[in-house]
Write an enzyme that holds these catalytic residues in place. Structure first.
Site, PDB file in Angstrom:
ATOM      1  N   SER A   1       3.417  -2.318  10.432  1.00 61.74           N
ATOM      2  CA  SER A   1       4.834  -2.292  10.601  1.00 61.74           C
ATOM      3  C   SER A   1       5.664  -3.693  10.142  1.00 61.74           C
ATOM      4  O   SER A   1       6.538  -4.066  10.960  1.00 61.74           O
ATOM      5  CB  SER A   1       5.290  -1.885  12.001  1.00 61.74           C
ATOM      6  OG  SER A   1       4.812  -0.655  12.458  1.00 61.74           O
TER       7      SER A   1
ATOM      8  N   GLU B   1      -5.472  -5.495  10.631  1.00 66.95           N
ATOM      9  CA  GLU B   1      -4.416  -4.335  10.797  1.00 66.95           C
ATOM     10  C   GLU B   1      -4.837  -3.618  12.345  1.00 66.95           C
ATOM     11  O   GLU B   1      -5.566  -2.695  12.138  1.00 66.95           O
ATOM     12  CB  GLU B   1      -4.448  -3.418   9.682  1.00 66.95           C
ATOM     13  CG  GLU B   1      -4.293  -3.811   8.334  1.00 66.95           C
ATOM     14  CD  GLU B   1      -3.728  -2.830   7.499  1.00 66.95           C
ATOM     15  OE1 GLU B   1      -2.557  -3.015   7.129  1.00 66.95           O
ATOM     16  OE2 GLU B   1      -4.229  -1.499   7.352  1.00 66.95           O
TER      17      GLU B   1
ATOM     18  N   HIS C   1      -9.590   1.094   5.115  1.00 61.90           N
ATOM     19  CA  HIS C   1      -8.393   1.229   5.725  1.00 61.90           C
ATOM     20  C   HIS C   1      -8.739   2.159   6.869  1.00 61.90           C
ATOM     21  O   HIS C   1      -9.480   3.133   6.969  1.00 61.90           O
ATOM     22  CB  HIS C   1      -7.459   1.669   4.996  1.00 61.90           C
ATOM     23  CG  HIS C   1      -5.846   1.742   5.471  1.00 61.90           C
ATOM     24  ND1 HIS C   1      -5.371   2.552   6.269  1.00 61.90           N
ATOM     25  CD2 HIS C   1      -4.925   0.760   5.051  1.00 61.90           C
ATOM     26  CE1 HIS C   1      -4.040   2.078   6.571  1.00 61.90           C
ATOM     27  NE2 HIS C   1      -3.779   1.277   5.984  1.00 61.90           N
TER      28      HIS C   1
ATOM     29  N   GLU D   1      -6.772   4.415   8.038  1.00 65.56           N
ATOM     30  CA  GLU D   1      -6.432   5.658   7.853  1.00 65.56           C
ATOM     31  C   GLU D   1      -7.864   6.488   7.364  1.00 65.56           C
ATOM     32  O   GLU D   1      -8.252   7.638   7.447  1.00 65.56           O
ATOM     33  CB  GLU D   1      -5.413   6.100   7.091  1.00 65.56           C
ATOM     34  CG  GLU D   1      -3.908   5.588   7.920  1.00 65.56           C
ATOM     35  CD  GLU D   1      -2.792   5.264   6.908  1.00 65.56           C
ATOM     36  OE1 GLU D   1      -2.816   5.506   5.754  1.00 65.56           O
ATOM     37  OE2 GLU D   1      -1.852   4.854   7.587  1.00 65.56           O
TER      38      GLU D   1
ATOM     39  N   GLY E   1       2.977  -1.299   4.312  1.00 64.24           N
ATOM     40  CA  GLY E   1       2.697   0.103   3.996  1.00 64.24           C
ATOM     41  C   GLY E   1       4.316   0.554   3.671  1.00 64.24           C
ATOM     42  O   GLY E   1       4.900   0.559   2.677  1.00 64.24           O
TER      43      GLY E   1
ATOM     44  N   ASN F   1       0.815  -1.305   0.112  1.00 67.78           N
ATOM     45  CA  ASN F   1      -0.157  -0.041   0.002  1.00 67.78           C
ATOM     46  C   ASN F   1       0.849   1.206  -0.068  1.00 67.78           C
ATOM     47  O   ASN F   1       1.691   1.498   1.081  1.00 67.78           O
ATOM     48  CB  ASN F   1      -0.881  -0.129   1.351  1.00 67.78           C
ATOM     49  CG  ASN F   1      -1.715   1.143   1.575  1.00 67.78           C
ATOM     50  OD1 ASN F   1      -2.027   2.008   0.372  1.00 67.78           O
ATOM     51  ND2 ASN F   1      -2.250   1.504   2.538  1.00 67.78           N
TER      52      ASN F   1
ATOM     53  N   LYS G   1       0.182   4.018  -0.138  1.00 63.80           N
ATOM     54  CA  LYS G   1      -0.418   5.492   0.424  1.00 63.80           C
ATOM     55  C   LYS G   1      -0.479   6.514  -0.366  1.00 63.80           C
ATOM     56  O   LYS G   1      -0.493   6.705  -1.683  1.00 63.80           O
ATOM     57  CB  LYS G   1      -0.239   5.557   1.774  1.00 63.80           C
ATOM     58  CG  LYS G   1       0.018   4.434   2.718  1.00 63.80           C
ATOM     59  CD  LYS G   1       0.039   4.668   4.120  1.00 63.80           C
ATOM     60  CE  LYS G   1       0.154   3.487   4.875  1.00 63.80           C
ATOM     61  NZ  LYS G   1       0.088   3.534   6.258  1.00 63.80           N
TER      62      LYS G   1
ATOM     63  N   GLY H   1       2.218   1.806  10.948  1.00 66.26           N
ATOM     64  CA  GLY H   1       3.378   3.073  10.923  1.00 66.26           C
ATOM     65  C   GLY H   1       3.979   3.349  12.024  1.00 66.26           C
ATOM     66  O   GLY H   1       4.549   4.345  12.271  1.00 66.26           O
TER      67      GLY H   1
HETATM   68  C1  PEP Z   1      -0.716   0.039   6.205  1.00 68.70           C
HETATM   69  O1  PEP Z   1      -0.850   1.265   5.593  1.00 68.70           O
HETATM   70  O2  PEP Z   1      -1.813  -0.784   6.041  1.00 68.70           O
HETATM   71  C2  PEP Z   1       0.238  -0.496   6.794  1.00 68.70           C
HETATM   72  C3  PEP Z   1       0.402  -1.409   7.487  1.00 68.70           C
HETATM   73  O3  PEP Z   1       1.541   0.567   7.039  1.00 68.70           O
HETATM   74  P1  PEP Z   1       2.795  -0.087   7.804  1.00 68.70           P
HETATM   75  O4  PEP Z   1       3.122  -1.086   7.294  1.00 68.70           O
HETATM   76  O5  PEP Z   1       3.724   1.291   7.398  1.00 68.70           O
HETATM   77  O6  PEP Z   1       2.471   0.054   9.260  1.00 68.70           O
END
Ligand code: PEP
Length: 275
Positions: A233, A187, A115, A117, A254, A11, A13, A193
């Protein structure tokens, strides 16, 4: 039952202009060519503005799996593209939105919905997420449905009930036949993040809970076919430990997917992980 293929989704973003996106794909294609991953399904989700350029760059390298199927070079799995969101209507007066037919037009096979976010910054509710899941399925796009608890909810022992409510809301009206096309991404909001992934125990517990819910909803055969990804992460260093958990079928990545060598390493570890 045949093992579910490892599914790794990147992803991006809100990152990468068109030239930057093409540069990233060129670099990734180079790495995949040098050491092709196996037993893994690869999906990348650039921003809307870069989807077309990314599809073209992948096609140039013989790596694009569009809606009509793959054109992969021998030895290397093809790469599908996903959108990071979409509207649920086919067309209409919805300024700034993008519809399912528009995504199909670009060759998307998947779309991320719900998601955290989007839930957090754009007020997306479970009711909206449900409309998006249904619209995706109606148009032959595989929805990657994101669910997960906040740190506060976990601290209050509400993880199970939060996941159950999000699943129930988003999957109401999705029948058993459509269910096989759904992908679920667990998630935990606090892990995204933050550099602090869920522990294997936390991930195993949540994934078991989700699997039990969906097998109860769609019966065993369909429920077992739905890939459940872990996201939050994920790095080349921790992906092996996460995929070693029997209940984890892949990952939603991400930050680490914006760096081609890191993403390629994640794919390499996923290739060698036991299904
Ligand atoms: C995500 O955006 O779905 C995500 C898992 O981000 P990250 O891997 O940066 O934590």
């Amino acid at each position: 039952m045949t093992p579910r293929l490892r599914l790794i989704v990147g992803n991006w973003k809100m990152h990468k202009t068109i030239p930057e996106a093409v540069g990233l794909v060129e670099h990734l294609a180079d790495l995949l060519k040098k050491s092709p991953p196996t037993n893994v399904t690869i999906v990348i989700a650039p921003p809307f503005t870069a989807l077309s350029a990314v599809a073209s760059a992948l096609t140039t390298h013989g790596l694009f799996e569009g809606t009509g199927g793959g054109t992969s070079r021998p030895g290397s799995p093809p790469v599908s593209i996903a959108a990071q969101d979409m509207h649920w209507e086919d067309a209409g007066a919805y300024t700034g939105e993008v519809s399912p037919p528009m995504l199909k037009d670009l060759g998307c096979r998947y779309v991320i919905v719900g998601h955290s976010e989007r839930r957090r910054y754009f007020g997306e509710t479970d009711a909206l997420v449900r409309k998006k899941v249904l619209a995706a399925l109606r148009h032959g796009l595989r929805p990657i449905l994101c669910i997960g608890e906040t740190w506060d909810q976990r601290a209050r022992n509400q993880t199970g009930s939060v996941l159950a409510a999000q699943l129930t809301e988003a999957l109401t009206d999705v029948d058993k036949d459509q269910g096989a096309d759904v992908v679920i991404a667990y998630e935990p909001v606090w892990a995204i993040g933050s550099g602090q992934p869920a522990t294997p125990t936390q991930a195993r517990e949540a994934h078991r809970h989700i699997r039990a819910r969906i097998t109860a909803r769609w019966r065993h055969e369909t429920g077992e076919r739905v890939p459940i990804l872990y996201g939050g992460s994920v790095t080349p260093e921790n992906i092996g430990e996460l995929l070693a958990i029997r209940e984890v079928d892949g990952a939603l990545v991400g930050g680490a997917c914006l760096d081609p060598p890191q993403f390629a390493r994640i794919l390499a570890v996923a290739s060698s992980a036991k299904a």
